[in-house]
Design an enzyme around this catalytic site. Structure first.
Site, short mmCIF file in Angstrom:
data_model
loop_
_atom_site.label_atom_id
_atom_site.label_comp_id
_atom_site.label_asym_id
_atom_site.label_seq_id
_atom_site.Cartn_x
_atom_site.Cartn_y
_atom_site.Cartn_z
N SER A 52 -6.29 10.15 -10.33
CA SER A 52 -5.76 8.81 -10.04
C SER A 52 -4.73 8.76 -8.92
O SER A 52 -4.30 7.66 -8.55
CB SER A 52 -5.17 8.20 -11.32
OG SER A 52 -6.21 7.85 -12.20
N GLY A 306 -2.59 12.29 -11.79
CA GLY A 306 -4.02 12.07 -11.91
C GLY A 306 -4.67 13.14 -12.76
O GLY A 306 -4.27 14.30 -12.72
#
Length: 365
Positions: A52, A306
């Site tokens: 992410s 992420g």
């Protein structure tokens, strides 16, 4: 720093590597192995699926289009993508709500990976990970899965609810206003503008260049952890598909926070925060594709973390730009679940906190 990296490895992560920058000086280190079968060591320059963290790149691309007048932050998404987000929802949800995760659109991942819905009791929880390894998803079908699910909240309400569906919509918005794919636009106008040499959207299922295997434990449902470094990343696209290095991530956030990827007015918008409930249920402070992390005695940091299957990354830069850290690990979801579905504490949690504290604050440098 090396002792903190070694601590993460000793706690159970096969391999961990990092770049820490302080006032222009860079330290790079690694501990452990990239391949548990061969014992091949992990090195600081390895490429990583950064999950992410991709969202900050996508947000920067959107803000560039805001600067050029092609996108308005507070315009309804239905005006740009009426086929994808029709009706009242399309009129109520704005571009800003997608960027700060307050759209109320739920995450599509539990529906694209339906066996995950059987946590903590199902025996075949990992099945979807294997079923989707080589599957080619279209963004529109994933978006449809998110929009068809029960809403996560009212558009604009806080706390927001973190959702990958928002970020696939933002990718489709980029495509709509630029006339090229979002990946191509981000590559030309964000990655290349930042001077990143080892950052890209993967063209196939494999990572180019030196990289680690990526071991997924899935809360103990995969034991021993399985390598998912070969994977079709169409399941996450403009939300989490990028491959990068720790050096490139530090360079990117340094330039972004210095106003060299988007202008200072855009950066100020990106740093307007709201509370958002993350996928793990914790509340984070979230801007437009940026996390705000306040560390007592160390200051305020901006960046993102992420995770994808088997790979975890975090990259944070202090507000003054002088202290940076990017850290990668090749094991994810190491915490086993209790009977209620709550992740149990693991020594890796403590070792990671120690590492991040040292990297951000300089303790024990």
């Amino acid at each position: 720093m090396k002792s903190a990296l070694d601590g993460v490895h000793r706690a159970g992560v096969p391999g961990v590597y990092a770049e820490v920058r302080d006032a222009g000086q860079a330290w790079r280190g690694a501990s452990g192995v990239a391949d548990v079968g061969t014992g091949r060591p992990v090195t600081p320059d390895m490429r990583q699926r950064v999950g992410s963290i991709t969202k900050t790149f996508t947000a920067a691309a959107i803000m560039q289009q805001v600067e050029q007048g092609r996108i308005a932050l507070d315009a309804p998404i239905g005006g740009y993508l009426p086929q994808l987000v029709p009706g009242e929802r399309g009129r109520k949800i704005t571009v800003r709500m997608l960027l700060n995760n307050t759209s109320g659109i739920p995450d599509y991942i539990p529906y694209a990976f339906p066996s995950l819905q059987r946590v903590p009791s199902g025996p075949d929880v990992p099945k979807s990970l294997d079923d989707n390894r080589f599957r080619q998803f279209r963004p529109a079908e994933l978006i449809e899965l998110g929009l068809a699910a029960p809403p996560a909240g009212e558009p604009g309400a806080t706390p927001g609810v973190y959702s990958n569906t928002n970020w696939l919509l933002l990718g489709q918005l980029l495509e709509r206003v630029t006339g090229t794919t979002a990946e191509e636009y981000i590559t030309r106008n964000v990655i290349e503008r930042a001077g990143l040499r080892h950052t890209e959207f993967p063209a196939g299922t494999r990572i180019k260049g030196p990289h680690s295997r990526m071991y997924e434990a899935l809360w103990g449902f995969i034991d021993p952890p399985r390598d998912y470094s070969v994977y079709n990343m169409s399941w996450t696209g403009t939300g989490a598909a990028l491959v990068s290095t720790m050096e490139d991530l530090n360079r990117f956030y340094r330039k972004l926070l210095d106003g060299r990827i988007v202008n200072h007015a855009s950066l100020a918008e990106m740093q307007r925060t709201v509370p958002v409930i993350a996928l793990d249920g914790t509340t984070i402070v979230y801007g437009l594709g940026l996390h705000k992390v306040t560390v007592p005695d160390c200051g305020t940091f901006w960046g993102h973390d992420g995770t994808v299957w088997g790979a975890g990354t975090i990259s944070l830069t202090r507000a003054d730009g002088k202290r940076q850290m990017s850290v990668a690990v090749n094991l994810q979801r190491w915490n086993k679940m209790d009977s209620s579905g709550k992740p149990q504490h693991h020594p890796i949690d403590d070792a990671m906190k120690t590492l991040q504290r040292q990297a951000m604050c300089g303790d024990g440098d």
